[in-house]
Design an enzyme around this catalytic site. Structure first.
Site, PDB file in Angstrom:
ATOM      1  N   ILE A  76     -11.701 -26.097 -15.575  1.00 59.97           N
ATOM      2  CA  ILE A  76     -10.261 -26.179 -15.209  1.00 59.97           C
ATOM      3  C   ILE A  76      -9.343 -25.332 -16.017  1.00 59.97           C
ATOM      4  O   ILE A  76      -9.565 -25.039 -17.278  1.00 59.97           O
ATOM      5  CB  ILE A  76      -9.984 -27.683 -16.142  1.00 59.97           C
ATOM      6  N   LYS A  77      -8.635 -24.880 -15.193  1.00 61.22           N
ATOM      7  CA  LYS A  77      -7.787 -23.695 -15.709  1.00 61.22           C
ATOM      8  C   LYS A  77      -6.462 -24.370 -15.893  1.00 61.22           C
ATOM      9  O   LYS A  77      -5.725 -24.781 -15.192  1.00 61.22           O
ATOM     10  CB  LYS A  77      -7.698 -22.585 -14.261  1.00 61.22           C
ATOM     11  N   LEU A  78      -5.688 -23.891 -17.225  1.00 56.05           N
ATOM     12  CA  LEU A  78      -4.750 -24.528 -17.833  1.00 56.05           C
ATOM     13  C   LEU A  78      -3.652 -23.298 -18.187  1.00 56.05           C
ATOM     14  O   LEU A  78      -4.367 -22.297 -18.808  1.00 56.05           O
ATOM     15  CB  LEU A  78      -4.920 -25.293 -18.915  1.00 56.05           C
ATOM     16  N   THR A 101      -9.984 -18.584  -9.621  1.00 56.20           N
ATOM     17  CA  THR A 101      -8.910 -18.751  -8.433  1.00 56.20           C
ATOM     18  C   THR A 101      -7.561 -19.109  -9.308  1.00 56.20           C
ATOM     19  O   THR A 101      -7.589 -19.324 -10.488  1.00 56.20           O
ATOM     20  CB  THR A 101      -9.241 -19.766  -7.440  1.00 56.20           C
ATOM     21  N   ALA A 159     -10.795 -23.544 -11.148  1.00 53.05           N
ATOM     22  CA  ALA A 159      -9.587 -24.076 -10.522  1.00 53.05           C
ATOM     23  C   ALA A 159      -8.595 -24.555 -11.332  1.00 53.05           C
ATOM     24  O   ALA A 159      -8.552 -25.108 -12.319  1.00 53.05           O
ATOM     25  CB  ALA A 159     -10.171 -25.246  -9.794  1.00 53.05           C
TER      26      ALA A 159
END
Ligand code: E4P
Length: 217
Positions: free
Chosen positions: A82-84, A27, A56
């Site tokens: 975790i999307k960074l 996402t 996310a």
């Protein structure tokens, strides 16, 4: 090649997951906006549907803010990734979070050097955006090729997650190059099964079958 679906639409995720082909979900803030849902609520629902990693994305742009937001997102479910963003703060946060054993997807990658940095920061996934490069008249697939060579040269464990996929041909090319994962919009995943000769052949088989008057029972 693993298939992730690139959407925050729960109905679409459920439909693709039910086929049995889904390995994860990605996402981003734009997809959350499109879903019209609360990020925590919709992400939890997605994590309950799919077994694999669900990316996310943080929205803070500074290191401390990213770490704080990651701690909130991490609590949603065990399969949160975790999307960074691929910035210096994002890379620093990647190093910290992967050091704590969290899965991290470094996103918005548009160059091989950026991908090299993400691997050195211990990223679980690197997301090179094919379609957005193609939009600028640059061959996005060349980036996937370059990253594959670099990661293989140094045996980096970071998985190449081909992103911003717009067509079935993108999926095929990324698979030929050896991308580990493709995150694909639902309509494109479904289009992979389509072939005019499959439809034509099936029509012919069914027509001949009807002439036999038989039933399989
Ligand atoms: C990747 O994780 C992104 O969510 C996505 O692939 C971006 O695709 P787009 O360029 O079609 O928005």
């Amino acid at each position: 090649m693993k298939f992730f679906v690139d959407t925050a639409d729960v109905d679409e995720i459920r439909e693709i997951n039910d086929i049995g082909l889904l390995d994860g979900v990605t996402t981003n803030p734009s997809l959350i906006m499109k879903s019209g849902r609360d990020i925590m609520e919709v992400t939890k629902e997605i994590c309950d549907i799919v077994d694999g990693p669900v990316s996310a994305e943080v929205t803070a742009t500074d290191y401390d803010g990213m770490i704080k937001e990651a701690a909130v997102l991490e609590k949603i479910a065990k399969n949160i990734c975790i999307k960074l963003p691929l910035t210096l703060d994002g890379l620093k946060a990647c190093k910290t979070l992967t050091g704590r054993g969290m899965k991290v997807n470094v996103t918005l990658c548009f160059s091989a050097n950026q991908a090299l940095l993400a691997a050195k920061a211990g990223a679980t996934f690197i997301s090179p955006f094919i379609g957005r490069l193609d939009d600028l008249g640059v061959d996005g697939m060349e980036l996937i090729e370059e990253i594959r060579v670099i990661y293989d040269n140094y045996d980096f464990k970071t998985e190449i997650l081909a992103a911003s996929i717009r067509s079935a041909d993108h999926v095929k090319q990324a698979a030929i190059i050896g991308a580990d994962v493709a995150t694909i919009p639902p309509a494109v995943i479904k289009s992979l099964a389509k072939h005019a000769l499959t439809d034509k052949g099936l029509d012919a088989f069914l027509a001949d079958w009807a002439k036999t008057g038989q039933k399989i029972e």
